[in-house]
Enzyme design. Sequence first.
Site, PDB file in Angstrom:
ATOM      1  N   LYS A  96       0.880  -1.196   0.032  1.00 32.50           N
ATOM      2  CA  LYS A  96      -0.116   0.146   0.050  1.00 32.50           C
ATOM      3  C   LYS A  96       0.818   1.191  -0.068  1.00 32.50           C
ATOM      4  O   LYS A  96       1.765   1.425   0.679  1.00 32.50           O
ATOM      5  CB  LYS A  96      -0.881   0.021   1.320  1.00 32.50           C
ATOM      6  N   GLN A 117       7.180   3.884   3.751  1.00 32.24           N
ATOM      7  CA  GLN A 117       5.785   3.416   3.883  1.00 32.24           C
ATOM      8  C   GLN A 117       5.730   2.084   4.999  1.00 32.24           C
ATOM      9  O   GLN A 117       4.632   2.084   5.469  1.00 32.24           O
ATOM     10  CB  GLN A 117       5.291   3.175   2.527  1.00 32.24           C
ATOM     11  N   LYS A 120       5.485   3.356   8.373  1.00 34.11           N
ATOM     12  CA  LYS A 120       4.079   4.185   8.301  1.00 34.11           C
ATOM     13  C   LYS A 120       3.022   3.354   8.563  1.00 34.11           C
ATOM     14  O   LYS A 120       2.249   3.690   9.199  1.00 34.11           O
ATOM     15  CB  LYS A 120       4.167   5.128   7.441  1.00 34.11           C
ATOM     16  N   LYS A 132       5.384   1.526  -3.063  1.00 33.74           N
ATOM     17  CA  LYS A 132       5.497   3.174  -3.729  1.00 33.74           C
ATOM     18  C   LYS A 132       5.407   3.136  -5.317  1.00 33.74           C
ATOM     19  O   LYS A 132       6.140   2.279  -5.541  1.00 33.74           O
ATOM     20  CB  LYS A 132       6.186   4.048  -3.097  1.00 33.74           C
ATOM     21  N   GLY A 171      -2.952   8.150  -4.319  1.00 30.55           N
ATOM     22  CA  GLY A 171      -2.152   9.443  -5.012  1.00 30.55           C
ATOM     23  C   GLY A 171      -0.981   9.850  -4.214  1.00 30.55           C
ATOM     24  O   GLY A 171      -0.820   9.193  -3.054  1.00 30.55           O
ATOM     25  N   ASP A 172      -0.176  10.710  -4.508  1.00 33.94           N
ATOM     26  CA  ASP A 172       0.940  11.459  -4.155  1.00 33.94           C
ATOM     27  C   ASP A 172       1.301  12.679  -4.813  1.00 33.94           C
ATOM     28  O   ASP A 172       0.407  12.995  -5.616  1.00 33.94           O
ATOM     29  CB  ASP A 172       2.161  10.435  -3.949  1.00 33.94           C
ATOM     30  N   THR A 216      -4.620  13.389   5.273  1.00 32.44           N
ATOM     31  CA  THR A 216      -3.396  13.493   5.607  1.00 32.44           C
ATOM     32  C   THR A 216      -2.875  14.778   6.235  1.00 32.44           C
ATOM     33  O   THR A 216      -2.134  14.868   7.315  1.00 32.44           O
ATOM     34  CB  THR A 216      -2.112  13.438   4.240  1.00 32.44           C
ATOM     35  N   ASN A 247      -2.502  18.806  -2.093  1.00 34.88           N
ATOM     36  CA  ASN A 247      -3.571  18.144  -1.385  1.00 34.88           C
ATOM     37  C   ASN A 247      -3.302  18.119   0.323  1.00 34.88           C
ATOM     38  O   ASN A 247      -3.852  18.616   1.056  1.00 34.88           O
ATOM     39  CB  ASN A 247      -3.488  16.604  -1.580  1.00 34.88           C
ATOM     40  N   SER A 384      -6.909   5.663   3.572  1.00 36.09           N
ATOM     41  CA  SER A 384      -6.790   4.703   2.595  1.00 36.09           C
ATOM     42  C   SER A 384      -7.227   3.326   2.919  1.00 36.09           C
ATOM     43  O   SER A 384      -8.156   2.649   2.086  1.00 36.09           O
ATOM     44  CB  SER A 384      -5.565   4.731   1.800  1.00 36.09           C
TER      45      SER A 384
END
Length: 452
Positions: A96, A117, A120, A132, A171-172, A216, A247, A384
């Site tokens: 993820k 990630q 996290k 990622k 997204g990023d 976020t 964002n 998410s």
Amino acid sequence: MTTRDDTKTRLDALRVEIERRNPAQPEFHQAVHEVLDTLAPVLAARPEYAEPGLIERLCEPERQVIFRVPWQDDQGRVHVNRGFRVEFNSALGPYKGGLRFHPSVNLGIIKFLGFEQIFKNALTGLGIGGGKGGSDFDPHGRSDAEIMRFCQSFMTELYRHIGEHTDVPAGDIGVGGREIGYLFGQYRRITNRWEAGVLTGKGAGWGGSAIRPEATGYGSVLFAAAMLRERGEDLEGQTAVVSGSGNVAIYTVEKLLALGANPLTCSDSSGYVVDDKGIDVELLKQIKEVERGRISEYAERRGASARFVPGGRVWEVPADVALPSATQNELDENDAAALVRNGVKAVAEGANMPTTPEAVHLFQRAGVAFGPGKAANAGGVAVSALEMAQNHARTAWSPTKVEEELAHIMSAIHTTCHETAERYGAPGDYVTGANIAGFERVADAMLAQGVI
Ligand code: NDP
């Protein structure tokens, strides 16, 4: 019996070996070093974690996919970009992590993001592994039709590597609701499946979760508030500097305002705006989300309270709290020194690794509460994962319910980091707390699942 000295020698050797095997990937080295630098106490205290091969496996992605992305612009010219998906660790659940479209993207950037990630996602307490992806495609100045053709070409390769039980991108930088829509459409067309849980960050009417766009930014403000509360202070009435205007930055500003704080700045790659009356979030959304304009337009339209500083850095503006929310290594030692001189009390990383290691040390030496990205910005991936849960159950939760869950998760992450740091002799050090707590959860799962 493993001593601290043995552990340190082994970690130093591993660091050298990782640099040798992954040349020219400075951001990946930086992310790995930061974690390895904090693990010695847990490896000394828990011999099972010092088992040969465990950390070596953790630092090597399970799978790395690199592919060609050809697409045509509106004039019919052919462009060739490079696509990446790094599936780093699936011990806790499907890979993820987001997709980034930015010209600076390369394998080392995606690996640093994928590595972060893992920890996290572990900290959220939810069942998600780390991954990622992205491309060196630059979406700036491209028409909707060009973005759509690029996303379709990107997904035409990516689709074979992802799935709701395998790998779930989101997204990023450069990938928001519009891009997720085009990517989802192409996945559905190729596979002939309505597989809502294959991507997160979808639109509200077709499988997206309430509060995902906000998550976020809201989460990083909640983390900053929790760090201040731990010191007997309240976020209400504090001034804040925020970088970025995408964002994460927009919803950071929104939550700061909702909690009675005063966000003074935001920025993009051309410079920053400072607004003495506090950022007007509706104007910011109009310019950045609706019109996809530049941040200088904010100052032009806001009136006398705001000015645009071309090429400047928001860190020169005095404030109580700093929330770096643009990109990696955007806050260096000089910036940190300026913030400390101006009396900053807390820094929460909305972006991934925005603070250089020297700047982190400076904050910690100065007694500033410092919340690393893998803890402070985990609210996005947490919601998410809640989106995936809603998709599996074919249901949609109310915004109130999702926001309550987000608040609960951010509070739990803060407590976990704080308590873990204390347990391992580093009170107040959220970097050590986040790294060790994330590591323990992933390492336990990896040990239980054998050498794979
Ligand atoms: P967006 O694309 O929405 O916004 C990015 C913002 O940062 C823009 O204002 C952009 O300015 C600026 N920016 C990007 N690259 C640079 C650069 N090299 N130099 C200066 N400014 C730059 O991205 P997000 O808001 O989604 O992401 C921001 C950060 O937060 C990233 O580090 C991301 O990894 C992290 N993050 C995002 C999550 C999410 O849910 N979206 C979750 C967790 C972390 P310009 O338009 O001029 O390029």
